[in-house]
Design an enzyme around this catalytic site. Structure first.
Site, mmCIF file in Angstrom:
data_model
loop_
_atom_site.group_PDB
_atom_site.id
_atom_site.type_symbol
_atom_site.label_atom_id
_atom_site.label_comp_id
_atom_site.label_asym_id
_atom_site.label_seq_id
_atom_site.Cartn_x
_atom_site.Cartn_y
_atom_site.Cartn_z
ATOM 1 N N GLY A 73 0.769 -1.200 -0.013
ATOM 2 C CA GLY A 73 0.046 -0.025 0.091
ATOM 3 C C GLY A 73 0.878 1.036 -0.226
ATOM 4 N N GLY A 74 2.109 1.155 -0.499
ATOM 5 C CA GLY A 74 3.059 2.339 -0.781
ATOM 6 C C GLY A 74 2.506 3.051 -1.888
ATOM 7 N N ILE A 75 3.045 4.216 -2.127
ATOM 8 C CA ILE A 75 2.748 5.138 -3.281
ATOM 9 C C ILE A 75 2.686 4.381 -4.528
ATOM 10 C CG2 ILE A 75 5.005 6.169 -3.433
ATOM 11 C CD1 ILE A 75 3.413 8.774 -4.138
ATOM 12 N N TRP A 76 3.660 3.583 -4.822
ATOM 13 C CA TRP A 76 3.666 2.879 -6.067
ATOM 14 C C TRP A 76 2.581 1.910 -6.207
ATOM 15 C CZ3 TRP A 76 3.827 4.068 -10.619
ATOM 16 C CH2 TRP A 76 4.216 3.256 -11.814
ATOM 17 N N LYS A 112 12.055 -2.226 -7.423
ATOM 18 C CA LYS A 112 13.269 -1.897 -8.154
ATOM 19 C C LYS A 112 14.308 -2.001 -7.083
ATOM 20 C CE LYS A 112 11.375 1.340 -11.815
ATOM 21 N NZ LYS A 112 11.072 2.586 -11.974
ATOM 22 N N LYS A 167 19.518 2.426 -11.998
ATOM 23 C CA LYS A 167 19.513 3.696 -12.065
ATOM 24 C C LYS A 167 19.283 4.398 -10.536
ATOM 25 C CE LYS A 167 14.908 4.063 -11.328
ATOM 26 N NZ LYS A 167 14.538 4.786 -10.348
ATOM 27 N N THR A 198 14.764 9.762 -13.425
ATOM 28 C CA THR A 198 15.013 9.796 -11.714
ATOM 29 C C THR A 198 16.244 10.556 -11.458
ATOM 30 O OG1 THR A 198 14.336 7.325 -11.982
ATOM 31 C CG2 THR A 198 15.381 7.861 -9.903
ATOM 32 N N ARG A 224 12.920 9.929 -4.628
ATOM 33 C CA ARG A 224 13.620 9.753 -3.237
ATOM 34 C C ARG A 224 15.354 9.731 -3.433
ATOM 35 N NH1 ARG A 224 9.041 6.447 -2.443
ATOM 36 N NH2 ARG A 224 10.001 5.385 -4.320
ATOM 37 N N GLU A 244 15.329 2.987 -2.657
ATOM 38 C CA GLU A 244 16.232 1.639 -3.030
ATOM 39 C C GLU A 244 17.410 1.899 -3.284
ATOM 40 O OE1 GLU A 244 14.457 -0.964 -2.052
ATOM 41 O OE2 GLU A 244 12.422 -1.111 -3.173
HETATM 42 N N1 LIG Z 1 7.255 5.635 -5.803
HETATM 43 C C1 LIG Z 1 7.545 5.474 -7.351
HETATM 44 O O1 LIG Z 1 7.514 6.404 -7.983
HETATM 45 C C2 LIG Z 1 7.836 4.243 -7.749
HETATM 46 C C3 LIG Z 1 7.788 3.955 -9.022
HETATM 47 C C4 LIG Z 1 8.295 2.802 -9.806
HETATM 48 C C5 LIG Z 1 8.579 1.932 -8.943
HETATM 49 N N2 LIG Z 1 8.827 1.872 -7.466
HETATM 50 C C6 LIG Z 1 9.293 0.816 -6.751
HETATM 51 O O2 LIG Z 1 8.366 0.454 -6.007
HETATM 52 C C7 LIG Z 1 8.621 -0.100 -4.802
HETATM 53 C C8 LIG Z 1 7.801 0.270 -3.900
HETATM 54 O O3 LIG Z 1 7.947 1.689 -3.959
HETATM 55 P P1 LIG Z 1 6.931 2.855 -3.067
HETATM 56 O O4 LIG Z 1 7.476 4.189 -3.561
HETATM 57 O O5 LIG Z 1 5.580 2.227 -3.024
HETATM 58 O O6 LIG Z 1 7.715 2.728 -1.504
HETATM 59 P P2 LIG Z 1 7.026 3.085 -0.401
HETATM 60 O O7 LIG Z 1 5.951 4.143 -0.261
HETATM 61 O O8 LIG Z 1 8.111 3.196 0.692
HETATM 62 O O9 LIG Z 1 6.233 1.701 0.183
HETATM 63 C C9 LIG Z 1 6.730 0.857 0.492
HETATM 64 C C10 LIG Z 1 6.046 -0.636 0.175
HETATM 65 O O10 LIG Z 1 6.847 -1.825 0.537
HETATM 66 C C11 LIG Z 1 6.047 -2.269 1.431
HETATM 67 N N3 LIG Z 1 6.818 -3.264 2.596
HETATM 68 C C12 LIG Z 1 8.096 -2.670 3.094
HETATM 69 N N4 LIG Z 1 8.678 -3.396 3.842
HETATM 70 C C13 LIG Z 1 8.025 -4.559 3.917
HETATM 71 C C14 LIG Z 1 7.809 -5.766 4.408
HETATM 72 N N5 LIG Z 1 8.844 -6.288 5.343
HETATM 73 N N6 LIG Z 1 6.963 -6.950 4.122
HETATM 74 C C15 LIG Z 1 6.015 -6.572 3.505
HETATM 75 N N7 LIG Z 1 5.849 -5.418 2.746
HETATM 76 C C16 LIG Z 1 6.905 -4.454 2.993
HETATM 77 C C17 LIG Z 1 5.054 -1.700 2.348
HETATM 78 O O11 LIG Z 1 4.296 -2.274 2.709
HETATM 79 P P3 LIG Z 1 2.822 -1.796 3.413
HETATM 80 O O12 LIG Z 1 1.869 -1.275 2.609
HETATM 81 O O13 LIG Z 1 2.228 -3.197 4.150
HETATM 82 O O14 LIG Z 1 3.291 -0.695 4.643
HETATM 83 C C18 LIG Z 1 4.885 -0.581 1.009
HETATM 84 O O15 LIG Z 1 3.749 -1.009 0.266
HETATM 85 C C19 LIG Z 1 10.182 0.089 -4.691
HETATM 86 O O16 LIG Z 1 10.945 -1.070 -5.122
HETATM 87 C C20 LIG Z 1 10.133 1.265 -5.733
HETATM 88 O O17 LIG Z 1 11.612 1.522 -6.176
HETATM 89 C C21 LIG Z 1 8.529 3.059 -6.997
HETATM 90 O O1 LIG Z 2 11.663 8.123 -5.854
HETATM 91 P P1 LIG Z 2 12.584 7.162 -6.575
HETATM 92 O O2 LIG Z 2 13.843 7.523 -6.522
HETATM 93 O O3 LIG Z 2 12.218 5.512 -6.064
HETATM 94 O O4 LIG Z 2 11.971 6.801 -7.892
HETATM 95 C C1 LIG Z 2 10.793 6.377 -8.406
HETATM 96 C C2 LIG Z 2 10.792 5.928 -9.680
HETATM 97 O O5 LIG Z 2 11.757 4.687 -9.869
HETATM 98 C C3 LIG Z 2 11.164 6.443 -11.040
HETATM 99 O O6 LIG Z 2 10.943 5.593 -12.139
#
Ligand SMILES: NC(=O)c1ccc[n+]([C@@H]2O[C@H](COP(=O)([O-])OP(=O)(O)OC[C@H]3O[C@@H](n4cnc5c(N)ncnc54)[C@H](OP(=O)(O)O)[C@@H]3O)[C@@H](O)[C@H]2O)c1
Ligand SMILES: O=P(O)(O)OC[C@H](O)CO
Length: 309
Positions: free
Chosen positions: A13-16, A84, A167, A224, A231, A257
């Protein structure tokens, strides 16, 4: 309704995770988001699901896989990994971990230049879905594509995943570059030299060279490394301003990450004897061994060499 209204479960349930769920909802699909904190029964949620999208950060991948293994996942369910990162103990990518755990399930990687906040504003973006099973990737392409989100197919899941992962290290370096106000020449040189470093590592780990010049490689590198929304970029930028890593992480919204990836990548590079000069300086900086200024000095003062070798 698309594809007979496939039922989708997003884990994380994080932002992605929320962003991917919203994209599917725009196509009128039935989407559930499961997070550790909701207290909902994951088994009940996935009972009739046809697609699981894992959008957890890398530290959540193994716990998520273990949880699903206990639920004896139906092998028809398509698994999509959108993480990622590199798993710290095994140094494996999420694709490897999911494939090892669920070899019978169709597996798709989703990765691209996708800053979640921009997508949530409805700004146009493109991404890649990659799989060895084209049918599964095509289905995902249909489920997530919309007027503001263009989804491309790729048959190289490992390369697609590694572009998005590697990246992040460069985004930290790029944040440092901007935070120190090193100028446009320096930034161009950094990003241009970052790409062959990514290709060197990515091809050694099994990705196809061509993939790294596409959206999930060069595309995500540009997004990025140029956006204060990233981030990873923010971490580098604030290090350049003189903040310590614990100070930065205390206020950072979400996961960077690249911090973990840098550490894991250094171990991989040492084991495989890969030349990763930018990663090496980012690693020393994150460990607090050198200042941002010394990191730049060290990169500039390396032995002179040919551009392509
Ligand atoms: N934000 C972006 O723009 C973006 C874009 C593309 C790809 N991504 C990638 O997508 C992934 C998530 O990114 P995010 O931005 O959504 O991160 P985030 O907002 O920090 O959320 C982290 C997510 O990981 C889960 N998590 C962390 N530790 C965990 C554990 N021990 N067991 C189960 N779940 C766990 C959390 O689950 P809960 O919901 O249960 O807390 C939450 O859903 C990353 O690898 C990131 O690089 C992000
Ligand atoms: O916020 P960052 O640095 O995890 O980047 C988010 C995505 O990976 C961009 O594609």
């Amino acid at each position: 309704m698309l594809e007979n209204a496939k039922k989708i479960t997003v884990i994380g349930g994080g932002i992605w995770g929320q962003t991917l769920a919203n994209l599917a909802r725009l196509n009128h699909l039935a989407v559930r988001v499961w997070s550790r904190h909701t207290g909902e029964d994951l088994g009940a949620i996935i009972a009739d699901t046809e697609v699981i999208i894992s959008a957890v950060s890398i530290k959540g991948v193994v716990p998520t896989i273990e949880k699903l293994q206990q639920l004896q996942l139906n092998s028809r369910i398509i698994i999509v990994t959108a993480t990622k990162g590199l798993e710290p103990i095994t140094t494996r990518t999420p694709f490897h971990l999911w494939n090892q755990a669920f070899p019978a399930n169709p597996l798709v990687v989703l990765s691209g230049p996708n800053l979640a906040k921009e997508i949530n504003q409805g700004l146009p973006a493109a991404t890649v879905v990659a799989s060895y099973l084209q049918k599964a990737a095509i289905l995902l392409q249909k489920l997530l594509s919309g007027e503001s989100f263009r989804v491309y197919l790729n048959s190289d899941p490992l390369g697609t995943e590694l572009g998005g992962t590697l990246k992040n290290v460069m985004a930290i370096a790029s944040g440092v570059c901007d935070g120190l106000q090193l100028g446009t020449n320096a930034k161009s040189a950094l990003l241009t030299r970052a790409l062959p470093e990514i290709v060197r590592v990515g091809t050694c780990l099994g990705g196809c060279q061509e993939t790294f010049f596409g959206l999930s490689g060069l595309g995500d590198l540009l997004a990025t490394c140029n956006s204060p929304l990233s981030r990873n970029y923010q971490v580098g930028y604030q290090l350049a301003l003189g903040l310590s890593l614990p100070e930065i992480l205390a206020k950072l919204e979400g996961t960077a990450e690249g911090i973990n990836t840098t550490e894991v990548l250094m171990r991989i590079a040492q084991e495989k004897n890969l030349y990763v000069p930018i990663t090496c300086q980012v690693d020393r900086l994150l460990r607090g061994e050198i200042s941002p200024q010394v990191a730049v000095y060290e990169l500039m003062r390396r032995d002179l060499k040919a551009e392509f070798d």
